[in-house]
Design an enzyme around this catalytic site. Structure first.
Site, mmCIF file in Angstrom:
data_model
loop_
_atom_site.group_PDB
_atom_site.id
_atom_site.type_symbol
_atom_site.label_atom_id
_atom_site.label_comp_id
_atom_site.label_asym_id
_atom_site.label_seq_id
_atom_site.Cartn_x
_atom_site.Cartn_y
_atom_site.Cartn_z
ATOM 1 N N GLY A 151 0.827 -1.187 0.000
ATOM 2 C CA GLY A 151 0.000 0.000 0.000
ATOM 3 C C GLY A 151 0.869 1.247 0.000
ATOM 4 O O GLY A 151 2.073 1.201 -0.236
ATOM 5 N N ILE A 152 0.250 2.378 0.321
ATOM 6 C CA ILE A 152 0.966 3.648 0.319
ATOM 7 C C ILE A 152 1.386 4.016 1.735
ATOM 8 O O ILE A 152 0.766 3.598 2.705
ATOM 9 C CB ILE A 152 0.067 4.761 -0.290
ATOM 10 C CG1 ILE A 152 0.892 5.992 -0.641
ATOM 11 C CG2 ILE A 152 -1.086 5.103 0.649
ATOM 12 C CD1 ILE A 152 0.147 6.982 -1.505
ATOM 13 N N GLY A 153 2.473 4.776 1.869
ATOM 14 C CA GLY A 153 2.860 5.276 3.179
ATOM 15 C C GLY A 153 4.203 4.762 3.645
ATOM 16 O O GLY A 153 4.907 4.012 2.954
ATOM 17 N N GLY A 154 4.566 5.175 4.872
ATOM 18 C CA GLY A 154 5.872 4.867 5.418
ATOM 19 C C GLY A 154 6.090 3.403 5.693
ATOM 20 O O GLY A 154 7.181 2.868 5.453
ATOM 21 N N MET A 155 5.058 2.700 6.218
ATOM 22 C CA MET A 155 5.238 1.295 6.574
ATOM 23 C C MET A 155 5.558 0.421 5.348
ATOM 24 O O MET A 155 6.547 -0.322 5.354
ATOM 25 C CB MET A 155 4.002 0.763 7.300
ATOM 26 C CG MET A 155 4.213 0.523 8.764
ATOM 27 S SD MET A 155 3.920 1.991 9.789
ATOM 28 C CE MET A 155 2.166 2.151 9.773
ATOM 29 N N GLU A 167 -2.402 -3.264 -6.682
ATOM 30 C CA GLU A 167 -3.226 -2.249 -7.341
ATOM 31 C C GLU A 167 -2.361 -1.041 -7.692
ATOM 32 O O GLU A 167 -2.492 -0.448 -8.740
ATOM 33 C CB GLU A 167 -4.400 -1.827 -6.466
ATOM 34 C CG GLU A 167 -4.030 -1.057 -5.206
ATOM 35 C CD GLU A 167 -5.244 -0.594 -4.413
ATOM 36 O OE1 GLU A 167 -6.296 -1.250 -4.502
ATOM 37 O OE2 GLU A 167 -5.136 0.414 -3.710
ATOM 38 N N VAL A 202 -6.028 3.194 10.411
ATOM 39 C CA VAL A 202 -6.204 4.341 11.309
ATOM 40 C C VAL A 202 -6.281 3.837 12.748
ATOM 41 O O VAL A 202 -5.572 4.307 13.627
ATOM 42 C CB VAL A 202 -7.474 5.140 10.948
ATOM 43 C CG1 VAL A 202 -7.699 6.273 11.954
ATOM 44 C CG2 VAL A 202 -7.381 5.685 9.528
ATOM 45 N N GLY A 251 -8.722 -0.450 -2.175
ATOM 46 C CA GLY A 251 -8.548 -1.875 -2.445
ATOM 47 C C GLY A 251 -8.073 -2.673 -1.252
ATOM 48 O O GLY A 251 -7.718 -3.847 -1.411
#
Length: 433
Positions: free
Chosen positions: A215-219, A240, A315, A338
């Site tokens: 997915g998106i982001g730092g992790m 995706e 979140v 997704g």
């Protein structure tokens, strides 16, 4: 017989002329993210007083959302399929419409329920055979050009030419507007110490030959950097969103796709969102396979891939194992996207693992620290992933596997990875429940 170059020249026009094909009351779907046709949208915004009751349908914008400005009332409205920083307030105020859907359903949702008459897209310049590429945005965007009555394309030399299901001949478009501008970039945020700790837990369970979705982001970026520096080999990609982390992993020689059950040797994705480094890597690279999102995100496609690894953010999470990844109470932050598609697909994959990652706490504007692991989700929060399908949950305090656990065992496991300052409170609340 007319050659394609003559056809193309006959369809070339200006943005101001192209938008005259849009009528009052039309529904207009646009490309999104890094493939949003900004030049044509700017022409619409500049001439907004000429239009009435036109609905703009867009998944996600990386730029401004001009359709939400006060002066647009009665002229344009935005039907947003995924909230972003530029339109969250408009959604909460009811200025922008918001339609929620799992990402894999969006092609069907747009075609058969929203039913736009016009599509506006961004494409690469035509090749020697007269085909343009949808580049970074095949997802739902390529499909709209098959059924909309009016097909307007911004031709941009900065749009990479990508392989897979991304091509369309120039004869099948209504008109073209040539306008070159660099694609917007999604720069990776600096990885925090907390995110790196979480990434280490996830990376510890990734093996040779696994197939990745990030997915998106730092992790996810943290996991990507750890994989790039690891001894892993023969990894696959089915995602995706194609992000910069995949480029780093591929250039480190970790990706071959040799163990994939489907689309072997290909990195499969629905859209790209990253920096120029990624756009350059996508361009004219046959290893990459762009595909519609109702293929990439279909749980039947995902679960057909053995040892599928899905890594996403949250979140907050409650003690039942319900995951909220899209709202702060009733305030919409993003969308279903997704995430559940891949959580379910990985959950069903032979040897698959789904990781939901989050820091154990966050600090509000008043400087008060709160736990992201809660007794129950805040009132009005959206359940993105159901408790029946939450697999691994990871914070900087550890990683737990919830699959097969009873309700009480799940609560105990989640409390064990909560911030120590909140564990006694969570235990007390769990006992009450």
């Amino acid at each position: 017989m007319t050659n394609w170059k003559e056809i193309y020249q006959s369809k070339l026009t200006t943005a101001e002329e192209a938008i005259k094909l849009i009528n009052d009351g039309d529904k207009v779907v646009t490309g999104f993210g890094c493939g949003e046709p900004f030049a044509i949208e700017r022409a619409l915004v500049d001439n907004y007083q000429n239009y009435h009751d036109v609905q703009i349908v867009n998944m996600l914008t990386l730029g401004d959302s001009p359709w939400c400005r006060p002066e647009m009332k009665g002229h344009f409205t935005l039907n947003c399929l995924f909230a972003s920083q530029s339109n969250r307030k408009a959604i909460s105020l009811g200025v922008s419409e918001f339609t929620t859907s799992h990402f894999y359903e969006i092609p069907d949702l747009i075609k058969n329920y929203i039913r736009p008459r016009v599509t506006i897209v961004m494409v690469s310049p035509p090749d020697e055979h007269g085909y343009v590429s949808f580049g970074t945005t095949v997802d739902y965007t390529r499909g709209t050009a098959d059924y909309c009555d009016i097909k307007i394309a911004q031709v941009n030399k900065y749009m990479p030419r990508t392989f897979g299901n991304s091509f369309m001949h120039i004869r099948d478009f209504t008109c073209f507007v040539e306008h070159d501008e660099p694609l917007p970039e999604v720069k990776a945020v600096e990885i925090s110490d907390t995110e790196m700790e979480i990434g280490k837990y996830c990376a510890s369970l990734i093996n040779d030959g696994d197939c990745l979705q990030l997915g998106i982001g730092g992790m996810p970026n943290a996991v990507g950097s750890l994989i790039a520096e690891s001894d892993l080999k023969d990894l696959g990609v089915h995602t995706e969103m194609y992000v910069d982390a995949f480029v780093d992993i591929a250039k480190a020689g970790k990706i071959t796709g040799a163990k994939k059950n489907i689309d072997r040797y290909r990195q499969t994705y629905a859209f790209g969102a990253g920096t120029k480094k990624m756009y350059d890597y996508l361009d004219d690279n046959p290893e990459l396979m762009s595909a519609p999102v109702d293929y990439t995100n279909d749980i039947r496609s995902i679960s057909a891939l053995d040892n599928f690894i899905s890594i996403n953010n949250a979140v907050d999470i409650d003690l039942y194992g319900q995951v909220n990844a899209e709202s702060a109470g009733i305030k919409q932050i993003s969308g279903a996207g997704g995430q559940l598609d891949f959580v379910l697909g990985a959950y069903l994959s032979n040897g698959g693992k789904s990781f939901i990652c989050c820091s154990s706490t966050f600090t509000d504007k008043q400087g008060v620290m709160h736990s992201r692991i809660r007794p129950t989700l805040a009132e009005g929060s959206i359940v993105t992933d159901t408790r029946a399908n939450t697999h691994y949950v990871v914070t900087e305090y550890g990683m737990v596997n919830l699959k097969g656990l009873s309700s009480w065992q799940k609560a105990e496991a989640l409390i064990s990875v909560a911030h120590p300052d909140f564990r006694d409170e969570l235990i007390a609340e769990a006992e009450k429940m």
